[in-house]
Write a protein that holds these residues in place. Structure first.
Motif, short mmCIF file in Angstrom:
data_model
loop_
_atom_site.label_atom_id
_atom_site.label_comp_id
_atom_site.label_asym_id
_atom_site.label_seq_id
_atom_site.Cartn_x
_atom_site.Cartn_y
_atom_site.Cartn_z
N ARG A 34 1.01 -1.43 -0.10
CA ARG A 34 -0.05 -0.16 0.11
C ARG A 34 0.78 1.17 -0.02
N ASP A 35 1.94 1.52 0.86
CA ASP A 35 2.70 2.39 0.79
C ASP A 35 3.32 2.65 -0.32
N LYS A 55 0.55 4.08 -3.01
CA LYS A 55 0.47 5.51 -2.49
C LYS A 55 1.36 6.38 -3.34
N LEU A 79 -8.21 5.81 -4.87
CA LEU A 79 -7.41 5.00 -3.90
C LEU A 79 -8.65 4.91 -2.61
#
Ligand code: AMP
Ligand code: MG
Length: 334
Positions: free
Chosen positions: A251-252, A255, A276
């Motif tokens: 996820r990071d 992003k 998102l």
């Protein structure tokens, strides 16, 4: 053709039902997405649905009924499993593919000897079907290839001038189309994932439910296979006007990659939209996904960057199925 905008009052539903009985086309809300309805037993009326949508005529429609007892018009024999599923999931977003009765026109089933049936969980839809007093064939009420409409405004944007009427109801509660389950063989097979998952169905039937091969290939694509980048016109479905890329990974990193690509493309003059979802919020993602695509199209973005759901289960899988199709399997792994 002038498209009448109707409400969910008794009078307006009666008027819509009259249009269906006369072989006309009415878009109506269901709990999944808006449907474009015609009398399922009237081949000429059903032909008009294909025309209004620009839908390939070999892509069969789901037939909607309002009472379980109406299923007898459509299919010759019900197994205990089928009755069990009806008892547990109808009205609701589960479509069953069943052997078809001769009276169901080939037009409705795309020439197949099976028919897809469901009972929608929406009062307006159920009243319309009861008033029209016939099963209603209804695919999603969008131009073929475009995102499914979950709000009356989305239907009007695509269908104004092409159909007789739109029943303007609430936004759809579920937001993605029904689970399609093939019940014609020994093992039930999911042909299209939805919010009713394989696990939900297995819990009722106490037997294994399989996924169609093509869906599993998508899942492999998710799990690390590199999918050839689209000659995939045949995959193109739910497509926004903008180019769309799905960014997949932890996820990071997802992003960060979205931010990076956004900055890069905006510097070069592109208008960029981002999708998102909150982590693990699969039901909310299902509810919002198509609406978000249409909002970004209305904002006339050039590029949509969508973060793939991470660690998803059955409902997340159903959302990812739509997301990957929307993007024409255009995936960036990070
Ligand atoms: P839509 O009308 O856009 O909700 O799509 C209906 C879906 O159900 C499509 O993916 C169809 O291919 C599928 N479907 C409808 N009838 C059948 C059938 N008899 N056998 C298999 N799939 C079906
Ligand atoms: Mg559709």
């Amino acid at each position: 053709m002038k498209t009448r905008i109707l409400s969910t009052t008794e009078n307006d539903i009666a008027e819509a039902a009259g249009i269906i009985q006369q072989g006309g086309l009415v878009a109506f809300p269901t709990e999944t997405v808006y449907g474009l309805g015609a009398d399922a037993l009237n081949a000429e009326a059903v032909a008009k649905v294909y025309e209004a949508k620009g839908r390939p005529s070999d892509n069969p429609m789901i037939v909607h009924i309002a009472r379980a007892s109406d299923i007898g018009q459509l299919t010759p024999m019900l197994s205990e499993d089928i009755v069990n599923l009806i008892d547990n999931f109808w009205p609701g977003p589960l479509t069953m593919v069943l052997k078809k009765k001769a009276g169901v026109p080939d037009r409705t089933t795309g020439g197949l000897d099976t028919v897809a049936v469901r009972m929608p969980d929406s009062e307006a839809a159920l009243e319309l079907i009861r008033e029209a007093d016939c099963p209603i064939a209804a695919p999603s009420a969008n131009i073929s290839g475009r995102p499914s409409p979950t709000r009356a405004g989305d239907v009007i944007a695509d269908m104004n001038g092409r159909i007789d009427a739109v029943i303007q109801g609430d936004d759809c509660r579920v937001g993605i189309e029904s689970t399609v389950l093939d019940m014609t063989g020994d093992t039930p097979v999911i042909l299209r994932p939805g919010i009713i998952t394989a696990e939900d169905i297995e819990a009722v039937l106490k037997k294994e439910v399989k996924y169609d091969e093509a869906l599993l290939k998508d899942k492999q694509g998710e799990d690390g296979d590199i999918r050839p980048k689209a000659p995939g016109m045949k995959y193109k479905h739910y497509a926004p006007k903008a180019d769309m890329v799905v960014i997949e990974g932890q996820r990071d990193k997802v992003k960060a990659e979205i931010e990076r690509l956004k900055g890069l493309n905006e510097r070069l003059g592109s208008k960029v939209g981002v999708i998102l979802f909150e982590e693990k919020a699969f039901v909310e993602a299902a509810h919002d996904f198509f609406a978000k695509l249409r909002d970004l199209d209305n904002e006339e973005v050039d590029l949509i960057l969508a973060g793939a759901l991470s660690d998803f289960d059955g409902v997340g899988f159903a959302v990812m199925n739509r997301m990957l199709k929307s993007a024409g399997y255009n995936i960036v792994k990070v």
